[in-house]
Motif scaffolding. Sequence first.
Motif, PDB file in Angstrom:
ATOM      1  N   GLY A 108      57.369  46.239  52.432  1.00 38.19           N
ATOM      2  CA  GLY A 108      56.116  46.013  53.139  1.00 38.19           C
ATOM      3  C   GLY A 108      54.893  45.918  52.258  1.00 38.19           C
ATOM      4  O   GLY A 108      53.789  45.661  52.739  1.00 38.19           O
ATOM      5  N   VAL A 109      55.053  46.118  50.942  1.00 35.16           N
ATOM      6  CA  VAL A 109      53.948  45.929  49.994  1.00 35.16           C
ATOM      7  C   VAL A 109      54.118  44.553  49.352  1.00 35.16           C
ATOM      8  O   VAL A 109      55.187  44.231  48.825  1.00 35.16           O
ATOM      9  N   HIS A 110      53.085  43.735  49.403  1.00 34.59           N
ATOM     10  CA  HIS A 110      53.164  42.345  48.932  1.00 34.59           C
ATOM     11  C   HIS A 110      52.427  42.195  47.601  1.00 34.59           C
ATOM     12  O   HIS A 110      51.263  42.582  47.486  1.00 34.59           O
ATOM     13  N   TYR A 111      53.115  41.616  46.612  1.00 35.05           N
ATOM     14  CA  TYR A 111      52.481  41.339  45.312  1.00 35.05           C
ATOM     15  C   TYR A 111      52.249  39.844  45.145  1.00 35.05           C
ATOM     16  O   TYR A 111      53.158  39.029  45.364  1.00 35.05           O
ATOM     17  N   VAL A 112      51.030  39.487  44.752  1.00 38.51           N
ATOM     18  CA  VAL A 112      50.703  38.117  44.356  1.00 38.51           C
ATOM     19  C   VAL A 112      49.875  38.201  43.080  1.00 38.51           C
ATOM     20  O   VAL A 112      48.845  38.887  43.033  1.00 38.51           O
ATOM     21  N   GLY A 113      50.323  37.527  42.043  1.00 36.54           N
ATOM     22  CA  GLY A 113      49.591  37.545  40.784  1.00 36.54           C
ATOM     23  C   GLY A 113      48.249  36.841  40.907  1.00 36.54           C
ATOM     24  O   GLY A 113      48.104  35.881  41.657  1.00 36.54           O
ATOM     25  N   GLY A 114      47.269  37.334  40.148  1.00 35.66           N
ATOM     26  CA  GLY A 114      45.954  36.716  40.118  1.00 35.66           C
ATOM     27  C   GLY A 114      45.423  36.656  38.703  1.00 35.66           C
ATOM     28  O   GLY A 114      45.822  37.447  37.843  1.00 35.66           O
ATOM     29  N   HIS A 115      44.529  35.701  38.452  1.00 38.15           N
ATOM     30  CA  HIS A 115      43.947  35.568  37.118  1.00 38.15           C
ATOM     31  C   HIS A 115      42.588  34.879  37.215  1.00 38.15           C
ATOM     32  O   HIS A 115      42.517  33.666  37.363  1.00 38.15           O
ATOM     33  N   PRO A 116      41.488  35.648  37.142  1.00 36.17           N
ATOM     34  CA  PRO A 116      40.170  35.020  37.131  1.00 36.17           C
ATOM     35  C   PRO A 116      39.917  34.349  35.781  1.00 36.17           C
ATOM     36  O   PRO A 116      40.092  34.972  34.734  1.00 36.17           O
ATOM     37  N   MET A 117      39.515  33.081  35.822  1.00 34.21           N
ATOM     38  CA  MET A 117      39.264  32.344  34.575  1.00 34.21           C
ATOM     39  C   MET A 117      37.819  32.583  34.140  1.00 34.21           C
ATOM     40  O   MET A 117      36.995  31.667  34.047  1.00 34.21           O
ATOM     41  N   ALA A 118      37.526  33.841  33.895  1.00 33.69           N
ATOM     42  CA  ALA A 118      36.194  34.251  33.447  1.00 33.69           C
ATOM     43  C   ALA A 118      36.368  35.538  32.666  1.00 33.69           C
ATOM     44  O   ALA A 118      37.311  36.288  32.900  1.00 33.69           O
ATOM     45  N   GLY A 119      35.484  35.775  31.749  1.00 33.98           N
ATOM     46  CA  GLY A 119      35.586  36.987  30.953  1.00 33.98           C
ATOM     47  C   GLY A 119      34.594  36.944  29.816  1.00 33.98           C
ATOM     48  O   GLY A 119      33.601  36.219  29.855  1.00 33.98           O
ATOM     49  N   SER A 120      34.864  37.714  28.791  1.00 34.72           N
ATOM     50  CA  SER A 120      33.956  37.833  27.663  1.00 34.72           C
ATOM     51  C   SER A 120      34.738  38.388  26.492  1.00 34.72           C
ATOM     52  O   SER A 120      35.795  39.002  26.670  1.00 34.72           O
ATOM     53  N   GLU A 121      34.219  38.153  25.292  1.00 35.05           N
ATOM     54  CA  GLU A 121      34.844  38.788  24.131  1.00 35.05           C
ATOM     55  C   GLU A 121      34.498  40.269  24.081  1.00 35.05           C
ATOM     56  O   GLU A 121      35.079  41.028  23.298  1.00 35.05           O
ATOM     57  N   GLN A 122      33.562  40.706  24.935  1.00 36.14           N
ATOM     58  CA  GLN A 122      33.209  42.119  25.022  1.00 36.14           C
ATOM     59  C   GLN A 122      34.142  42.808  26.011  1.00 36.14           C
ATOM     60  O   GLN A 122      34.895  42.166  26.733  1.00 36.14           O
ATOM     61  N   SER A 123      34.084  44.124  26.058  1.00 41.07           N
ATOM     62  CA  SER A 123      34.939  44.869  26.972  1.00 41.07           C
ATOM     63  C   SER A 123      34.227  46.156  27.394  1.00 41.07           C
ATOM     64  O   SER A 123      33.228  46.548  26.799  1.00 41.07           O
ATOM     65  N   GLY A 124      34.757  46.773  28.460  1.00 40.84           N
ATOM     66  CA  GLY A 124      34.217  48.051  28.900  1.00 40.84           C
ATOM     67  C   GLY A 124      33.271  47.924  30.070  1.00 40.84           C
ATOM     68  O   GLY A 124      32.685  46.867  30.316  1.00 40.84           O
ATOM     69  N   ILE A 125      33.108  49.019  30.803  1.00 37.64           N
ATOM     70  CA  ILE A 125      32.275  49.052  32.002  1.00 37.64           C
ATOM     71  C   ILE A 125      30.815  48.728  31.673  1.00 37.64           C
ATOM     72  O   ILE A 125      30.093  48.166  32.497  1.00 37.64           O
ATOM     73  N   ALA A 126      30.361  49.032  30.464  1.00 31.82           N
ATOM     74  CA  ALA A 126      28.963  48.759  30.095  1.00 31.82           C
ATOM     75  C   ALA A 126      28.654  47.273  30.089  1.00 31.82           C
ATOM     76  O   ALA A 126      27.486  46.878  30.208  1.00 31.82           O
ATOM     77  N   THR A 127      29.681  46.438  29.943  1.00 34.30           N
ATOM     78  CA  THR A 127      29.468  44.986  29.901  1.00 34.30           C
ATOM     79  C   THR A 127      29.749  44.324  31.247  1.00 34.30           C
ATOM     80  O   THR A 127      29.665  43.094  31.353  1.00 34.30           O
ATOM     81  N   ALA A 128      30.087  45.099  32.272  1.00 36.66           N
ATOM     82  CA  ALA A 128      30.415  44.532  33.578  1.00 36.66           C
ATOM     83  C   ALA A 128      29.216  43.791  34.160  1.00 36.66           C
ATOM     84  O   ALA A 128      28.061  44.170  33.947  1.00 36.66           O
ATOM     85  N   ASP A 129      29.509  42.726  34.928  1.00 37.20           N
ATOM     86  CA  ASP A 129      28.468  41.839  35.446  1.00 37.20           C
ATOM     87  C   ASP A 129      28.875  41.387  36.847  1.00 37.20           C
ATOM     88  O   ASP A 129      29.938  40.783  37.013  1.00 37.20           O
ATOM     89  N   PRO A 130      28.060  41.646  37.866  1.00 37.03           N
ATOM     90  CA  PRO A 130      28.447  41.254  39.230  1.00 37.03           C
ATOM     91  C   PRO A 130      28.571  39.744  39.414  1.00 37.03           C
ATOM     92  O   PRO A 130      29.170  39.290  40.385  1.00 37.03           O
ATOM     93  N   PHE A 131      28.005  38.970  38.488  1.00 38.16           N
ATOM     94  CA  PHE A 131      28.048  37.505  38.602  1.00 38.16           C
ATOM     95  C   PHE A 131      29.087  36.884  37.666  1.00 38.16           C
ATOM     96  O   PHE A 131      29.100  35.667  37.478  1.00 38.16           O
ATOM     97  N   LEU A 132      29.955  37.709  37.085  1.00 40.59           N
ATOM     98  CA  LEU A 132      30.930  37.205  36.116  1.00 40.59           C
ATOM     99  C   LEU A 132      31.823  36.115  36.707  1.00 40.59           C
ATOM    100  O   LEU A 132      32.204  35.162  36.026  1.00 40.59           O
ATOM    101  N   PHE A 133      32.168  36.239  38.001  1.00 40.44           N
ATOM    102  CA  PHE A 133      33.137  35.319  38.609  1.00 40.44           C
ATOM    103  C   PHE A 133      32.470  34.189  39.400  1.00 40.44           C
ATOM    104  O   PHE A 133      33.157  33.382  40.014  1.00 40.44           O
ATOM    105  N   GLU A 134      31.136  34.146  39.367  1.00 42.87           N
ATOM    106  CA  GLU A 134      30.414  33.126  40.123  1.00 42.87           C
ATOM    107  C   GLU A 134      30.814  31.740  39.638  1.00 42.87           C
ATOM    108  O   GLU A 134      30.692  31.413  38.460  1.00 42.87           O
ATOM    109  N   ASN A 135      31.341  30.915  40.560  1.00 46.23           N
ATOM    110  CA  ASN A 135      31.776  29.541  40.260  1.00 46.23           C
ATOM    111  C   ASN A 135      32.910  29.468  39.240  1.00 46.23           C
ATOM    112  O   ASN A 135      33.112  28.426  38.611  1.00 46.23           O
ATOM    113  N   ALA A 136      33.643  30.560  39.070  1.00 45.62           N
ATOM    114  CA  ALA A 136      34.803  30.556  38.174  1.00 45.62           C
ATOM    115  C   ALA A 136      36.069  30.294  38.979  1.00 45.62           C
ATOM    116  O   ALA A 136      36.240  30.842  40.074  1.00 45.62           O
ATOM    117  N   VAL A 137      36.956  29.472  38.446  1.00 45.82           N
ATOM    118  CA  VAL A 137      38.265  29.296  39.066  1.00 45.82           C
ATOM    119  C   VAL A 137      39.017  30.621  38.976  1.00 45.82           C
ATOM    120  O   VAL A 137      39.009  31.287  37.932  1.00 45.82           O
TER     121      VAL A 137
END
Length: 284
Positions: A108-137
């Motif tokens: 009853g648990v369904h898995y579907v893989g996902g992959h946002p084509m957006a990101g950064s060479e940076q990492s960590g919560i300090a670099t998080a951005d609410p608009f990172l996925f805007e208009n990203a496939v």
Amino acid sequence: SLIGLGLIGGSLGMALCRQQRNLRVVGYDREAATCRAALARRAVHEIADSLAGAVHGADLVVLAVPVGKIETVVKEAAPAMTAGTILTDVASTKGRFARTLPLLLPAGVHYVGGHPMAGSEQSGIATADPFLFENAVYLLTPGAETPPFVLAVLEDFIRMVGGIPHRLSPEEHDLMVAVVSHLPHLLAAALVNVALDFDERNPGTLALAAGGFRDTTRVAMGSPALWREIFAANRYSLLPVLKALSEEISAFTGALAAGEMEAVEAKLQRAAAARTQLPAKNKG
């Protein structure tokens, strides 16, 4: 629920917490400092006290942990998952998980893989951005058995964070991403390493690096440990792509060695024409 609150998990949470909808975003990360920062940055509404607590009763669980830890986290979380939960991830390789993760999940648990084509060479919560996925496939890799309602929920989630949902099979995904994401990263690292070798023999070479070199090699600043895991997970798709690159470089080398500059120009023209056709606004 968001499992892992780094750049991707934190950005997803920030985008979701801005929604004017009846959502409750629960987060979990093994680093207490990351959890505190996620709360402070409004990337989650609350922090679960355990992985089991984060996934139990959740409508949607998003795994935003490094690719090498996904199977371990799913094994640990699976006993607490409840029927009706949808599980997805954000890993940049999909074929392996399409084979392994469904076998680890309760009925009853369904898995579907996902992959946002957006990101950064940076990492960590300090670099998080609410608009990172805007208009990203944002790619989804459902199986033939995936119920339509599961895809509807995931596509609604993707649109909420600003992304553009697109479906591929896991195998198509891994080959395409090897071409447009993994190959550029490996090539950027190779370019920097070649320049370093020449800089040792001709000090000051790297000091001359201008916009072209910097633009071409930006992604080489990504986490080496993370990219090692990505390359390992997708190496069977990446190897034929690397072979194709090697053949293209050999063709350039042969044309230059023979002085066949018209052939070189034709290759440059083909690339320039294709590059101008890349979408300017979409991130991926």
